[in-house]
Design a protein around this motif. Structure first.
Motif, PDB file in Angstrom:
ATOM      1  N   LEU A 157       0.997   1.416  -0.351  1.00 22.13           N
ATOM      2  CA  LEU A 157       2.358   0.815   0.644  1.00 22.13           C
ATOM      3  C   LEU A 157       2.400   1.837   1.659  1.00 22.13           C
ATOM      4  CD1 LEU A 157       4.737   0.061  -2.265  1.00 22.13           C
ATOM      5  CD2 LEU A 157       3.361  -1.563  -1.094  1.00 22.13           C
ATOM      6  N   SER A 212       3.282  -7.217  -3.499  1.00 18.25           N
ATOM      7  CA  SER A 212       3.889  -6.791  -2.324  1.00 18.25           C
ATOM      8  C   SER A 212       2.883  -5.614  -1.766  1.00 18.25           C
ATOM      9  CB  SER A 212       5.344  -6.257  -2.549  1.00 18.25           C
ATOM     10  OG  SER A 212       5.755  -5.685  -1.395  1.00 18.25           O
ATOM     11  N   SER A 250       4.643  -4.575   1.059  1.00 13.76           N
ATOM     12  CA  SER A 250       5.494  -4.078   1.812  1.00 13.76           C
ATOM     13  C   SER A 250       6.605  -2.942   1.152  1.00 13.76           C
ATOM     14  CB  SER A 250       6.336  -4.994   2.556  1.00 13.76           C
ATOM     15  OG  SER A 250       7.417  -4.575   3.162  1.00 13.76           O
ATOM     16  N   TYR A 251       6.678  -1.756   1.805  1.00 13.08           N
ATOM     17  CA  TYR A 251       7.462  -0.901   1.023  1.00 13.08           C
ATOM     18  C   TYR A 251       8.937  -1.398   1.050  1.00 13.08           C
ATOM     19  CZ  TYR A 251      10.067   3.565   0.284  1.00 13.08           C
ATOM     20  OH  TYR A 251      11.035   4.278  -0.109  1.00 13.08           O
ATOM     21  N   LEU A 304      10.114  -4.327   1.062  1.00 16.47           N
ATOM     22  CA  LEU A 304      10.112  -5.585   0.071  1.00 16.47           C
ATOM     23  C   LEU A 304      10.239  -5.098  -1.278  1.00 16.47           C
ATOM     24  CD1 LEU A 304      10.272  -8.560  -0.475  1.00 16.47           C
ATOM     25  CD2 LEU A 304       7.802  -8.625  -0.144  1.00 16.47           C
TER      26      LEU A 304
END
Length: 404
Positions: free
Chosen positions: A56, A111, A113-114, A116
Protein backbone atom coordinates in the motif's frame (compact mmCIF):
# COMPACT_ATOMS: atom_id res chain seq x y z
CA UNK A 1 -32.73 -4.34 25.47
CA UNK A 2 -33.45 -5.89 28.83
CA UNK A 3 -31.53 -8.87 30.09
CA UNK A 4 -34.79 -10.62 30.73
CA UNK A 5 -35.92 -10.53 27.08
CA UNK A 6 -36.99 -13.99 25.98
CA UNK A 7 -35.68 -15.67 22.89
CA UNK A 8 -38.20 -16.59 20.27
CA UNK A 9 -38.49 -19.68 18.16
CA UNK A 10 -38.61 -23.38 18.99
CA UNK A 11 -35.02 -23.59 20.20
CA UNK A 12 -35.72 -21.03 22.91
CA UNK A 13 -38.28 -23.04 24.85
CA UNK A 14 -35.85 -25.45 26.54
CA UNK A 15 -33.65 -22.57 27.68
CA UNK A 16 -36.57 -20.97 29.44
CA UNK A 17 -37.37 -23.99 31.54
CA UNK A 18 -36.11 -23.76 35.09
CA UNK A 19 -35.16 -27.43 35.19
CA UNK A 20 -32.85 -27.30 32.20
CA UNK A 21 -29.42 -28.78 32.97
CA UNK A 22 -27.53 -28.51 29.66
CA UNK A 23 -26.28 -25.57 27.65
CA UNK A 24 -27.16 -25.23 23.93
CA UNK A 25 -23.67 -25.71 22.54
CA UNK A 26 -24.26 -25.02 18.85
CA UNK A 27 -25.55 -21.43 19.23
CA UNK A 28 -23.01 -20.69 21.97
CA UNK A 29 -20.18 -21.94 19.75
CA UNK A 30 -21.52 -19.82 16.89
CA UNK A 31 -21.29 -16.81 19.20
CA UNK A 32 -17.76 -17.88 20.16
CA UNK A 33 -16.86 -17.95 16.47
CA UNK A 34 -18.24 -14.41 16.14
CA UNK A 35 -15.88 -13.31 18.94
CA UNK A 36 -13.04 -15.15 17.20
CA UNK A 37 -13.81 -13.45 13.88
CA UNK A 38 -14.01 -10.02 15.52
CA UNK A 39 -10.64 -10.27 17.22
CA UNK A 40 -8.98 -11.95 14.23
CA UNK A 41 -10.14 -9.13 11.95
CA UNK A 42 -8.87 -6.58 14.45
CA UNK A 43 -5.40 -7.99 15.04
CA UNK A 44 -4.50 -9.77 11.78
CA UNK A 45 -2.77 -6.68 10.28
CA UNK A 46 -0.22 -6.84 13.12
CA UNK A 47 1.03 -10.17 11.80
CA UNK A 48 1.36 -9.04 8.17
CA UNK A 49 2.18 -5.38 8.77
CA UNK A 50 5.38 -5.13 6.68
CA UNK A 51 3.75 -6.78 3.66
CA UNK A 52 0.64 -4.60 3.86
CA UNK A 53 2.75 -1.46 4.25
CA UNK A 54 4.87 -2.36 1.22
CA UNK A 55 1.90 -3.12 -1.04
CA UNK A 56 0.00 0.00 0.00
CA UNK A 57 3.11 2.20 -0.28
CA UNK A 58 3.15 3.50 3.29
CA UNK A 59 5.48 3.12 6.26
CA UNK A 60 4.89 0.51 8.94
CA UNK A 61 3.88 3.13 11.59
CA UNK A 62 1.19 4.40 9.20
CA UNK A 63 0.02 0.86 8.47
CA UNK A 64 -0.17 0.23 12.19
CA UNK A 65 -3.02 2.75 12.31
CA UNK A 66 -5.16 0.04 10.75
CA UNK A 67 -5.33 -1.47 14.23
CA UNK A 68 -5.76 1.86 16.01
CA UNK A 69 -8.63 2.96 13.76
CA UNK A 70 -10.44 -0.33 14.36
CA UNK A 71 -10.16 -0.13 18.16
CA UNK A 72 -11.15 3.54 18.31
CA UNK A 73 -14.15 2.94 16.04
CA UNK A 74 -15.32 0.08 18.25
CA UNK A 75 -14.98 2.14 21.41
CA UNK A 76 -16.67 5.26 20.07
CA UNK A 77 -19.46 3.40 18.27
CA UNK A 78 -20.60 1.12 21.10
CA UNK A 79 -22.93 3.52 22.95
CA UNK A 80 -24.53 5.36 19.99
CA UNK A 81 -24.87 2.09 18.08
CA UNK A 82 -26.61 0.44 21.04
CA UNK A 83 -29.09 3.32 21.09
CA UNK A 84 -29.63 3.39 17.32
CA UNK A 85 -30.24 -0.37 17.06
CA UNK A 86 -32.12 -0.91 20.34
CA UNK A 87 -35.37 -1.68 18.53
CA UNK A 88 -33.78 -4.08 16.03
CA UNK A 89 -34.33 -7.79 16.39
CA UNK A 90 -31.15 -9.18 17.88
CA UNK A 91 -30.48 -11.83 15.24
CA UNK A 92 -30.84 -9.28 12.47
CA UNK A 93 -28.25 -7.06 14.17
CA UNK A 94 -25.81 -9.96 14.64
CA UNK A 95 -26.16 -11.11 11.03
CA UNK A 96 -25.70 -7.56 9.76
CA UNK A 97 -22.52 -7.15 11.78
CA UNK A 98 -21.02 -10.44 10.55
CA UNK A 99 -21.94 -9.51 6.96
CA UNK A 100 -20.10 -6.21 7.50
CA UNK A 101 -16.99 -8.19 8.43
CA UNK A 102 -17.26 -10.14 5.19
CA UNK A 103 -17.48 -6.89 3.20
CA UNK A 104 -14.66 -5.16 5.10
CA UNK A 105 -12.24 -8.07 4.81
CA UNK A 106 -13.04 -8.48 1.12
CA UNK A 107 -12.30 -4.82 0.44
CA UNK A 108 -9.10 -5.08 2.51
CA UNK A 109 -7.99 -8.08 0.46
CA UNK A 110 -8.59 -6.27 -2.85
CA UNK A 111 -7.73 -2.67 -2.00
CA UNK A 112 -4.70 -0.94 -3.49
CA UNK A 113 -5.51 2.29 -1.62
CA UNK A 114 -4.33 3.01 1.92
CA UNK A 115 -7.16 5.53 2.66
CA UNK A 116 -9.78 3.05 1.37
CA UNK A 117 -8.32 0.32 3.55
CA UNK A 118 -8.52 2.55 6.62
CA UNK A 119 -12.13 3.48 5.84
CA UNK A 120 -13.16 -0.17 5.78
CA UNK A 121 -11.11 -0.92 8.88
CA UNK A 122 -13.19 1.76 10.58
CA UNK A 123 -16.31 0.12 9.12
CA UNK A 124 -15.23 -3.23 10.58
CA UNK A 125 -14.58 -1.59 13.95
CA UNK A 126 -18.15 -0.31 14.06
CA UNK A 127 -19.40 -3.80 13.23
CA UNK A 128 -17.27 -5.13 16.09
CA UNK A 129 -19.08 -2.79 18.49
CA UNK A 130 -22.37 -4.43 17.50
CA UNK A 131 -20.98 -7.94 17.99
CA UNK A 132 -19.38 -7.25 21.38
CA UNK A 133 -22.55 -5.56 22.63
CA UNK A 134 -24.63 -8.63 21.75
CA UNK A 135 -22.49 -11.60 22.77
CA UNK A 136 -23.00 -11.55 26.52
CA UNK A 137 -26.72 -10.74 26.33
CA UNK A 138 -27.27 -13.60 23.92
CA UNK A 139 -25.26 -16.03 26.02
CA UNK A 140 -27.27 -15.15 29.13
CA UNK A 141 -30.56 -15.64 27.32
CA UNK A 142 -29.53 -19.04 26.02
CA UNK A 143 -28.76 -20.38 29.51
CA UNK A 144 -30.65 -20.87 32.77
CA UNK A 145 -29.59 -18.41 35.48
CA UNK A 146 -27.29 -20.81 37.31
CA UNK A 147 -25.29 -21.53 34.14
CA UNK A 148 -25.12 -18.05 32.65
CA UNK A 149 -21.51 -17.49 33.63
CA UNK A 150 -20.50 -20.74 31.95
CA UNK A 151 -22.42 -19.77 28.81
CA UNK A 152 -20.57 -16.44 28.73
CA UNK A 153 -17.25 -18.28 29.16
CA UNK A 154 -17.98 -20.51 26.16
CA UNK A 155 -19.00 -17.51 24.08
CA UNK A 156 -15.90 -15.52 24.98
CA UNK A 157 -13.53 -18.46 24.46
CA UNK A 158 -13.14 -17.12 20.93
CA UNK A 159 -10.95 -14.31 22.33
CA UNK A 160 -7.99 -16.36 23.64
CA UNK A 161 -8.49 -18.84 20.79
CA UNK A 162 -7.95 -16.02 18.30
CA UNK A 163 -4.91 -14.78 20.23
CA UNK A 164 -3.30 -18.18 20.74
CA UNK A 165 -4.23 -19.85 17.43
CA UNK A 166 -6.00 -17.61 14.94
CA UNK A 167 -3.55 -14.70 14.78
CA UNK A 168 -0.37 -16.86 14.66
CA UNK A 169 -2.01 -19.03 12.00
CA UNK A 170 -3.03 -15.94 10.05
CA UNK A 171 0.54 -14.65 10.29
CA UNK A 172 1.87 -17.98 9.01
CA UNK A 173 -0.62 -18.02 6.13
CA UNK A 174 0.34 -14.44 5.31
CA UNK A 175 3.95 -15.55 4.94
CA UNK A 176 3.02 -18.60 2.87
CA UNK A 177 0.30 -17.33 0.52
CA UNK A 178 0.33 -13.55 1.01
CA UNK A 179 -1.69 -11.17 3.14
CA UNK A 180 -4.43 -10.61 0.55
CA UNK A 181 -5.44 -14.29 0.26
CA UNK A 182 -5.30 -14.49 4.06
CA UNK A 183 -7.87 -11.69 4.40
CA UNK A 184 -9.95 -13.44 1.72
CA UNK A 185 -9.94 -16.59 3.86
CA UNK A 186 -11.24 -14.54 6.80
CA UNK A 187 -14.08 -13.44 4.52
CA UNK A 188 -14.92 -17.10 3.89
CA UNK A 189 -15.01 -17.66 7.66
CA UNK A 190 -17.47 -14.77 7.98
CA UNK A 191 -19.70 -16.19 5.22
CA UNK A 192 -19.73 -19.62 6.86
CA UNK A 193 -20.58 -18.00 10.18
CA UNK A 194 -23.54 -16.21 8.61
CA UNK A 195 -25.03 -19.59 7.71
CA UNK A 196 -24.28 -21.04 11.14
CA UNK A 197 -25.97 -18.14 12.94
CA UNK A 198 -28.98 -18.26 10.62
CA UNK A 199 -29.52 -21.97 11.29
CA UNK A 200 -28.48 -22.28 14.93
CA UNK A 201 -28.96 -19.05 16.87
CA UNK A 202 -32.54 -18.21 17.97
CA UNK A 203 -33.91 -14.72 17.55
CA UNK A 204 -34.82 -12.21 20.23
CA UNK A 205 -36.81 -8.97 20.03
CA UNK A 206 -35.30 -5.55 20.60
CA UNK A 207 -36.68 -2.95 22.96
CA UNK A 208 -39.81 -0.98 22.31
CA UNK A 209 -39.19 2.81 22.39
CA UNK A 210 -40.97 3.25 25.72
CA UNK A 211 -38.61 0.74 27.39
CA UNK A 212 -35.35 2.19 26.04
CA UNK A 213 -33.22 3.91 28.66
CA UNK A 214 -30.10 6.06 28.15
CA UNK A 215 -26.97 3.92 28.28
CA UNK A 216 -24.98 6.44 30.31
CA UNK A 217 -27.53 6.27 33.11
CA UNK A 218 -26.14 2.81 33.88
CA UNK A 219 -23.13 4.57 35.43
CA UNK A 220 -25.40 5.47 38.35
CA UNK A 221 -26.21 1.84 39.08
CA UNK A 222 -24.36 0.39 42.09
CA UNK A 223 -21.16 -1.38 41.11
CA UNK A 224 -21.01 -0.36 37.45
CA UNK A 225 -18.43 2.44 37.81
CA UNK A 226 -16.17 0.21 39.93
CA UNK A 227 -16.27 -2.59 37.36
CA UNK A 228 -15.51 -0.20 34.51
CA UNK A 229 -12.58 1.25 36.48
CA UNK A 230 -11.17 -2.24 36.99
CA UNK A 231 -11.71 -2.98 33.29
CA UNK A 232 -9.89 0.16 32.15
CA UNK A 233 -6.84 -0.45 34.36
CA UNK A 234 -6.65 -4.21 33.71
CA UNK A 235 -6.97 -3.93 29.92
CA UNK A 236 -4.59 -0.97 29.77
CA UNK A 237 -1.94 -2.88 31.76
CA UNK A 238 -2.33 -5.92 29.52
CA UNK A 239 -2.13 -4.00 26.25
CA UNK A 240 0.91 -1.96 27.24
CA UNK A 241 2.73 -5.24 27.88
CA UNK A 242 1.24 -7.33 25.07
CA UNK A 243 1.48 -4.74 22.27
CA UNK A 244 5.18 -4.18 22.92
CA UNK A 245 6.21 -7.65 24.08
CA UNK A 246 8.55 -7.96 21.08
CA UNK A 247 10.39 -4.78 22.09
CA UNK A 248 10.58 -5.99 25.70
CA UNK A 249 12.05 -9.35 24.69
CA UNK A 250 14.46 -7.76 22.23
CA UNK A 251 15.72 -5.46 24.97
CA UNK A 252 16.66 -8.54 27.00
CA UNK A 253 18.21 -10.43 24.05
CA UNK A 254 15.28 -12.87 23.84
CA UNK A 255 13.83 -11.85 20.49
CA UNK A 256 14.36 -15.34 19.06
CA UNK A 257 12.07 -16.78 21.77
CA UNK A 258 9.13 -14.51 20.86
CA UNK A 259 7.07 -17.25 19.22
CA UNK A 260 7.46 -19.76 22.05
CA UNK A 261 6.87 -17.09 24.69
CA UNK A 262 3.56 -16.07 23.08
CA UNK A 263 2.60 -19.72 22.63
CA UNK A 264 3.06 -20.33 26.36
CA UNK A 265 0.99 -17.24 27.10
CA UNK A 266 -1.78 -18.42 24.75
CA UNK A 267 -1.84 -21.94 26.21
CA UNK A 268 -2.07 -20.58 29.76
CA UNK A 269 -4.87 -18.25 28.64
CA UNK A 270 -6.87 -21.20 27.29
CA UNK A 271 -6.43 -23.04 30.61
CA UNK A 272 -7.74 -19.94 32.35
CA UNK A 273 -10.78 -19.87 30.05
CA UNK A 274 -11.69 -23.47 30.96
CA UNK A 275 -11.21 -22.90 34.69
CA UNK A 276 -13.24 -19.69 34.59
CA UNK A 277 -16.01 -21.34 32.59
CA UNK A 278 -16.31 -24.12 35.14
CA UNK A 279 -16.36 -21.87 38.22
CA UNK A 280 -17.58 -18.38 37.27
CA UNK A 281 -21.22 -18.98 38.20
CA UNK A 282 -20.23 -19.74 41.81
CA UNK A 283 -16.82 -18.10 42.27
CA UNK A 284 -16.79 -14.81 40.32
CA UNK A 285 -15.29 -12.77 43.16
CA UNK A 286 -12.42 -15.12 44.15
CA UNK A 287 -11.60 -15.76 40.49
CA UNK A 288 -11.34 -12.02 39.84
CA UNK A 289 -9.07 -11.57 42.86
CA UNK A 290 -6.95 -14.55 41.83
CA UNK A 291 -6.61 -13.21 38.27
CA UNK A 292 -5.37 -9.83 39.51
CA UNK A 293 -2.91 -11.48 41.91
CA UNK A 294 -1.53 -13.71 39.12
CA UNK A 295 -1.13 -10.76 36.75
CA UNK A 296 0.61 -8.74 39.48
CA UNK A 297 2.98 -11.67 40.14
CA UNK A 298 3.74 -11.93 36.42
CA UNK A 299 4.46 -8.21 36.18
CA UNK A 300 6.72 -8.42 39.23
CA UNK A 301 8.73 -11.24 37.66
CA UNK A 302 9.12 -9.30 34.42
CA UNK A 303 10.15 -6.21 36.36
CA UNK A 304 12.92 -7.78 38.44
CA UNK A 305 13.95 -11.01 36.66
CA UNK A 306 13.50 -10.34 32.95
CA UNK A 307 17.11 -11.36 32.23
CA UNK A 308 16.17 -14.97 33.03
CA UNK A 309 14.39 -16.83 30.24
CA UNK A 310 12.96 -19.26 32.81
CA UNK A 311 11.46 -16.33 34.75
CA UNK A 312 9.98 -14.92 31.54
CA UNK A 313 8.29 -18.23 30.73
CA UNK A 314 7.01 -18.45 34.31
CA UNK A 315 5.65 -14.92 33.99
CA UNK A 316 3.88 -15.87 30.75
CA UNK A 317 2.15 -18.75 32.53
CA UNK A 318 1.03 -16.51 35.41
CA UNK A 319 0.00 -13.72 33.02
CA UNK A 320 -1.99 -16.06 30.80
CA UNK A 321 -3.76 -17.59 33.80
CA UNK A 322 -4.57 -14.11 35.08
CA UNK A 323 -5.72 -12.79 31.71
CA UNK A 324 -7.54 -15.59 29.87
CA UNK A 325 -10.72 -15.55 31.92
CA UNK A 326 -10.88 -11.82 32.66
CA UNK A 327 -13.25 -11.00 29.79
CA UNK A 328 -15.74 -13.55 31.12
CA UNK A 329 -15.39 -12.33 34.71
CA UNK A 330 -15.71 -8.62 34.01
CA UNK A 331 -18.49 -8.93 31.43
CA UNK A 332 -20.45 -11.20 33.75
CA UNK A 333 -19.97 -8.70 36.58
CA UNK A 334 -20.93 -5.63 34.54
CA UNK A 335 -24.00 -7.31 33.08
CA UNK A 336 -25.10 -8.47 36.54
CA UNK A 337 -24.77 -4.88 37.79
CA UNK A 338 -25.87 -2.87 34.74
CA UNK A 339 -27.65 -5.15 32.29
CA UNK A 340 -27.09 -4.61 28.56
CA UNK A 341 -26.47 -0.89 29.13
CA UNK A 342 -23.55 -1.88 31.32
CA UNK A 343 -22.34 -4.13 28.53
CA UNK A 344 -22.32 -1.22 26.05
CA UNK A 345 -20.28 0.83 28.52
CA UNK A 346 -17.91 -2.12 28.94
CA UNK A 347 -17.29 -2.30 25.18
CA UNK A 348 -16.48 1.41 25.08
CA UNK A 349 -14.20 1.20 28.13
CA UNK A 350 -12.40 -1.93 26.97
CA UNK A 351 -11.68 -0.73 23.43
CA UNK A 352 -10.63 2.71 24.64
CA UNK A 353 -8.13 0.98 26.94
CA UNK A 354 -6.90 -1.17 24.02
CA UNK A 355 -6.25 1.93 21.94
CA UNK A 356 -4.76 3.69 24.96
CA UNK A 357 -2.41 0.78 25.61
CA UNK A 358 -0.81 1.18 22.21
CA UNK A 359 -0.50 4.94 22.56
CA UNK A 360 0.76 5.02 26.16
CA UNK A 361 3.09 2.10 25.51
CA UNK A 362 4.61 3.99 22.59
CA UNK A 363 5.26 7.02 24.79
CA UNK A 364 6.80 4.84 27.50
CA UNK A 365 8.97 3.06 24.94
CA UNK A 366 10.34 6.35 23.64
CA UNK A 367 10.77 8.03 27.03
CA UNK A 368 11.78 5.24 29.41
CA UNK A 369 12.38 2.14 27.32
CA UNK A 370 10.84 -1.37 27.54
CA UNK A 371 11.90 -1.81 31.17
CA UNK A 372 9.07 0.57 32.13
CA UNK A 373 6.29 -1.73 30.89
CA UNK A 374 6.03 -4.20 33.80
CA UNK A 375 6.44 -1.39 36.37
CA UNK A 376 3.59 0.50 34.69
CA UNK A 377 1.48 -2.65 34.76
CA UNK A 378 2.15 -3.00 38.51
CA UNK A 379 1.11 0.60 39.08
CA UNK A 380 -2.16 -0.01 37.24
CA UNK A 381 -2.94 -3.38 38.81
CA UNK A 382 -2.43 -2.42 42.46
CA UNK A 383 -5.62 -0.26 42.53
CA UNK A 384 -7.45 -3.02 40.60
CA UNK A 385 -6.86 -5.41 43.48
CA UNK A 386 -7.88 -2.79 46.03
CA UNK A 387 -11.14 -2.03 44.18
CA UNK A 388 -12.06 -5.71 43.78
CA UNK A 389 -11.43 -6.37 47.48
CA UNK A 390 -13.45 -3.30 48.52
CA UNK A 391 -16.39 -3.64 46.09
CA UNK A 392 -17.86 -6.74 47.69
CA UNK A 393 -21.47 -5.52 47.87
CA UNK A 394 -22.43 -4.69 44.27
CA UNK A 395 -19.53 -4.88 41.79
CA UNK A 396 -17.90 -8.16 42.86
CA UNK A 397 -20.29 -9.66 45.41
CA UNK A 398 -19.58 -12.84 47.31
CA UNK A 399 -22.71 -14.34 45.79
CA UNK A 400 -23.83 -13.42 42.26
CA UNK A 401 -27.43 -12.17 42.01
CA UNK A 402 -28.35 -14.72 39.33
CA UNK A 403 -26.75 -17.55 41.30
CA UNK A 404 -28.88 -17.08 44.38
Amino acid sequence: MSTSTSLTGPSADPAARAGRQKLPLSPLLALAMAAFLTLLTEALPAGVLPEMAHDLSVGEPAMGQALTVYAIATGLAAIPLAKATAAWRRKRLLLTAVAAFAVANTVTALSASYPLTLVFRLFAGIAAAAVWSELVGYARRLAPPRLQGRAIAITLAGIPLALSLGIPLGTLLGALIGWRPTFALVTLVALALLGWIQVSVPDAPGQSPEHQRPVLQALRLPGVAAILGVTAAYVLAHNILYTYIAAFLDAHAMGSARGSVLLVFGAASMVSVFITGALVDRRLRPLTIAGAVLFIAASGLLAVMASSLFAVYAAMVLWGLGWGGVATLLQTAVTDAGGDRGQALFVTTCNSAIAGGGAIGGVLLSALGPISFPWTALALLAPVLIIVFAARTHAFPTERPTAR
